[in-house]
Design a protein around this motif. Structure first.
Motif: not given
Length: 340
Positions: A131-138, A198-205, A240-243
């Motif tokens: 599960p990954q929530p959407p962020g900034e879109e292409f 382009k990004s997701s809150p689940a994809q961190t640096s 963690d993120y879940i559906f």
């Protein structure tokens, strides 16, 4: 009253294209053969012929092709039988077993996406995502270079989705009057949506501060974000993120429910079109008729299809609720039609 010659030619051409295609399809079906399903190349050739023969601008040619419903499409199928139920021992006894991911369509309009994505997931259409929530879109322009077409595609190219489902429930129920109808059914199918962002809150640096940024769509499954079902942070158990799967069906995503308390397999063919215009608030009777057919009463407005963006992925989930209710899935198929 005078008629603009260009308008007359346009209307005549559109009517001619529609009638010719309809007549050809009818003859093909009468002959016992499946109707013609155009490829991307077929559509581009037809457009070029119309443009040259009638000297029409591209937007008019697009209208003619749309009226003729001359669209390429993708097909995704699942022919493995499975059971969706809390008590299914193959899936465990967790409530999560009530929500089963079935399959996903190829990215909308990206004809050569497997070649450029270098995907190693197997099978791609069945892989369950984290599960990954959407962020900034292409934007649509970010996907144009991935299209096997000499002309840019529309930002919203989807025209129709056809769901073909073979399934049934457990064959018994508490309310006798509901048997053989779609009332009181607690086994159903729901559409979902995945999108590269382009990004997701689940994809961190690495420092865990800000989401990582993608300059171009990676076309890798691990970078897909899920729009539907919604993704949320579980601070109580998972950390963690879940559906988030609600208890009740979503009226705007419910594709079809099973016939209540009926053990025999039923085949449902559900069509969602970009021209659908049943507003459930204004046309209560038409929306109620959809519900009587086992569909979500808010799935007749065409919004899901019209809002699909270039590169989007349609998913299908099987659902069941409460003890003893079971969704016996025998096969499912999704055909996604789009304009080029």
């Amino acid at each position: 009253m005078t008629i603009d010659p260009k308008v007359a030619v346009t209307v005549a051409a559109a009517f001619l294209a529609y009638r010719l295609y309809s007549a050809w399809t009818s003859r093909t079906m009468d002959a016992g053969r499946p109707p013609h399903e155009p490829t991307v190349a077929d559509v581009l050739v037809a457009k070029a012929m119309l443009t040259k023969a009638l000297t029409l601008p591209p937007e008019i040619v697009d209208t003619i092709v749309d009226l003729a419903e001359y669209w390429p499409h993708t097909t995704t199928e699942l022919n493995d039988s499975t059971v969706v139920a809390r008590g299914n021992t193959q899936m465990g006894t967790s409530p999560r077993a009530e929500n089963l991911f079935l399959l996903r369509s190829p990215p909308l309009g990206l004809h050569n996406w497997k070649r450029v994505s270098r995907a190693t997931d197997s099978p791609v259409d069945r892989t369950v995502l984290k599960p990954q929530p959407p962020g900034e879109e292409f934007s649509a322009n970010d996907f144009q270079e991935l299209i096997a077409s000499p002309i840019p595609l529309l930002a919203h190219p989807c025209r129709r989705i056809v769901f073909t489902i073979r399934s049934h429930d457990q064959g018994f129920g508490n309310v006798i009057g509901d048997r053989g109808t779609y009332n009181g059914s607690w086994t159903w199918f729901e559409a979902g949506l995945e999108r590269w962002c382009k990004s997701s809150p689940a994809q961190t640096s690495p420092a865990g501060q800000e989401p990582q940024q993608h300059q171009h769509p990676s076309l890798s499954l691990e970078n897909l974000c899920t729009v539907f079902p919604e993704v949320e942070w579980d601070s109580q158990v998972q950390q963690d993120y879940i559906f988030n799967h609600p208890l009740n069906p979503r009226d705007d995503l419910k594709v079809q429910c099973n016939v209540t308390a009926e053990r025999a397999t039923v085949v449902h063919r559900v069509v969602w079109s970009y021209t659908d215009d049943i507003n459930p608030e204004r046309d209560v009777k038409a929306a109620a008729k959809l519900a009587e057919q086992g569909r979500g009463k808010a799935t007749g407005d065409g919004k899901f299809v019209r809002d699909l963006r270039l590169g989007d992925i349609v998913t299908l989930w099987a659902k069941a609720r409460f003890p003893l209710w079971a969704n016996f899935v025998e096969s499912v198929r999704m055909d996604v039609y789009y304009a080029v």
